[in-house]
Design a protein around this motif. Sequence first.
Motif, PDB file in Angstrom:
ATOM      1  N   GLN A 419       0.841  -1.196   0.000  1.00  0.00           N
ATOM      2  CA  GLN A 419       0.000   0.000   0.000  1.00  0.00           C
ATOM      3  C   GLN A 419       0.878   1.249   0.000  1.00  0.00           C
ATOM      4  O   GLN A 419       2.060   1.184   0.341  1.00  0.00           O
ATOM      5  CB  GLN A 419      -0.829   0.078   1.280  1.00  0.00           C
ATOM      6  N   GLU A 421       0.830   3.263   2.236  1.00  0.00           N
ATOM      7  CA  GLU A 421       1.269   3.327   3.623  1.00  0.00           C
ATOM      8  C   GLU A 421       2.471   2.430   3.900  1.00  0.00           C
ATOM      9  O   GLU A 421       3.318   2.759   4.730  1.00  0.00           O
ATOM     10  CB  GLU A 421       0.130   2.885   4.552  1.00  0.00           C
ATOM     11  N   ARG A 519     -11.079  -4.870  -0.083  1.00  0.00           N
ATOM     12  CA  ARG A 519     -11.111  -4.004   1.084  1.00  0.00           C
ATOM     13  C   ARG A 519     -12.196  -4.425   2.044  1.00  0.00           C
ATOM     14  O   ARG A 519     -13.267  -4.850   1.626  1.00  0.00           O
ATOM     15  CB  ARG A 519     -11.426  -2.576   0.645  1.00  0.00           C
TER      16      ARG A 519
HETATM   17 MG    MG Z   1      -5.724   2.337   1.010  1.00  0.00          MG
END
Ligand code: MG
Length: 658
Positions: A419, A421, A519
Amino acid sequence: MSNESLANLLKEERRFPPPADLAAHANVTAAAYEQAAGDRLGFWAEQAARLSWETTPTQTLDWSNAPFAKWFADGKLNVAYNCVDRHVENGLGDRVAIHFEGEPGDTRAITYAELQRKVSKAAHALIELGVRAGDRVAIYMPMIPETVIAMLACARLGAPHSVVFGGFSADALATRINDADARVVITADGGYRRGKASALKPAVDEALTRPGTENVRSVLVVRRTGQEDIAWQDGRDVWWHEIVERQSDRHTPEAFDAEHPLFILYTSGTTGKPKGILHTTGGYLTQVSYTHHAVFDLKPETDVYWCTADVGWVTGHSYITYGPLSNGATQVLYEGTPDTPHQGRWWEIVQKYGVTILYTAPTAIRACMKWGDDIPAKFDLSSLRVLGSVGEPINPEAWMWYRKHIGADATPIVDTWWQTETGAMMLSPLPGVTETKPGSAQRALPGISATVVDDEANEVPNGGGGYLVLTEPWPAMLRTIWGDDQRYLDTYWSRFEGKYFAGDGAKKDDDGDIWLLGRVDDVMLVSGHNISTTEVESALVSHPKVAEAAVVGAADPQTTQAICAFVILRGGAAAETSDADAGSGLVEELRAHVSQQLGPIAKPKRILPVAELPKTRSGKIMRRLLRDVAENRDLGDVTTLTDSSVMDLIQAKLPSAA
Ligand code: MG
Ligand code: ATP
């Protein structure tokens, strides 16, 4: 997700061992897993030594203020030096760093020595514009070499960049400039997309009329398309060729702390308000460099690497700019779209440059499937030896198509989960080690700790489903959300004590390998069962008439949610459905197909053939918008869509389904 774990519906039995010759010469072998399991921090300290440090770190991880990590905190280095200068010093100045292919067909080959001169000049120009270490610079560019040069020039000066997709609107750009408080914007007059010049500078001009962007004092403009009627604000706007070209091509880089900010990147906004993800220097570069070396088995002397991502996405940051260049790779950089001027453009580029490693996204693979097998068949793709995928779960049938039609039924596929992140790859097969499974990212890379947990944070047994979590800090992890530590804590660290919550559903198969299921926000609850959108989509894509599918759960009085599917049909089947009877016959056939693949619980209640699906610029399907449509709501934020007219087309098809 409710209290019940994700159902484990899809069974995939196909297996592909690594090619023997690749395994025999692989950069990384199975021993890396053992070494890292025995001494994780020692393993990362060893990987940090891939880089040139001005001050070698003596500390590896400081987790005393968890979850705010510091990696290699007492080390100092310069990222641009690591990506460019040191290769020149090592005698590799004549190696091509970038083979640039413009959409109109113009080309440039830039060696590492030239890259060093260009980055040095750009750094001096930024200094002349007043940029100092710590100042934020926004980059809003097409896919041209100057974009990479601009990023490296910022890194060289310790000025964190914030790259914004060239496809984003003036408003999206203004929001990001404002949030990062950028002082300089680097842009271009435009770039080439879909066969024509597409302007960028007007969006910058408009963005800078918005409140909150007043601190931008300079706009540095690359001339790419040469459009003549470009608006100009004297004193603020500066041509790249006027200021950069006259600078000295020698610049001595300064070393920065390992935890000095390298960039802010706003997540693509698939799920909501963009978050400014902050990445720093030493840990980030260590992990992108190592993973690029390990996962692609990169041999920089002989490989030609190509990542098709846009540099405005994290994949472009980590696997166009920082990973490959830190490893001294030769890579292709392509400006345009895959179907300009013809649907074989990518394969023509692979053939032309002898690309050996290709890294792309499932959305692109599905588009190529839709266009037909005969198109790649016209080109010589025999140079390819490793294929990568990133961005979404890859449907097993798309994986098989990629292997067969692009990889000559022999080339290993690495499905890399990570990701914005995480900064770098986290789960992936290793091409010389792993027996691959179509559709699975399989296991955490050496030095990475990941698992799947249930609602109570208990690790699920093999065969179980739940949430993907990362259980130990990793070098390239985000350090915070820019200006919002609380949101960092809330978003990633509050769901499960001491574990990073990735926001993705996942399951473990009987071997303990991990399969991403989409998700968590997209997981559907149907008659008490949590069902993955990914699995239903993969079942639809396994039908020969379906090229692509997006599945959402729409509120339903009987079953809590009902499965609603939007499908793009392959060439011939699409024509058939214009005939209403044939269309409804096909819908029934698809419902029966899903039921047979996954069981009756997963059978879609509604299936709607559509021409296009709503996607972000990074190619991900925006299911929340389809949910809005399926539930007859007004659409949420559409600013990060590639093409918002797609939603009008879908809504226009809907009265029958409403
Ligand atoms: Mg995301
Ligand atoms: P936002 O967080 O704003 O909604 P985003 O999540 O789309 O945007 P990225 O950071 O680019 O932005 O995407 C990361 C996500 O992409 C992962 O959380 C996962 O859902 C998906 N993803 C990426 N690679 C893979 C993969 N190989 N398999 C499955 N899913 C993947």
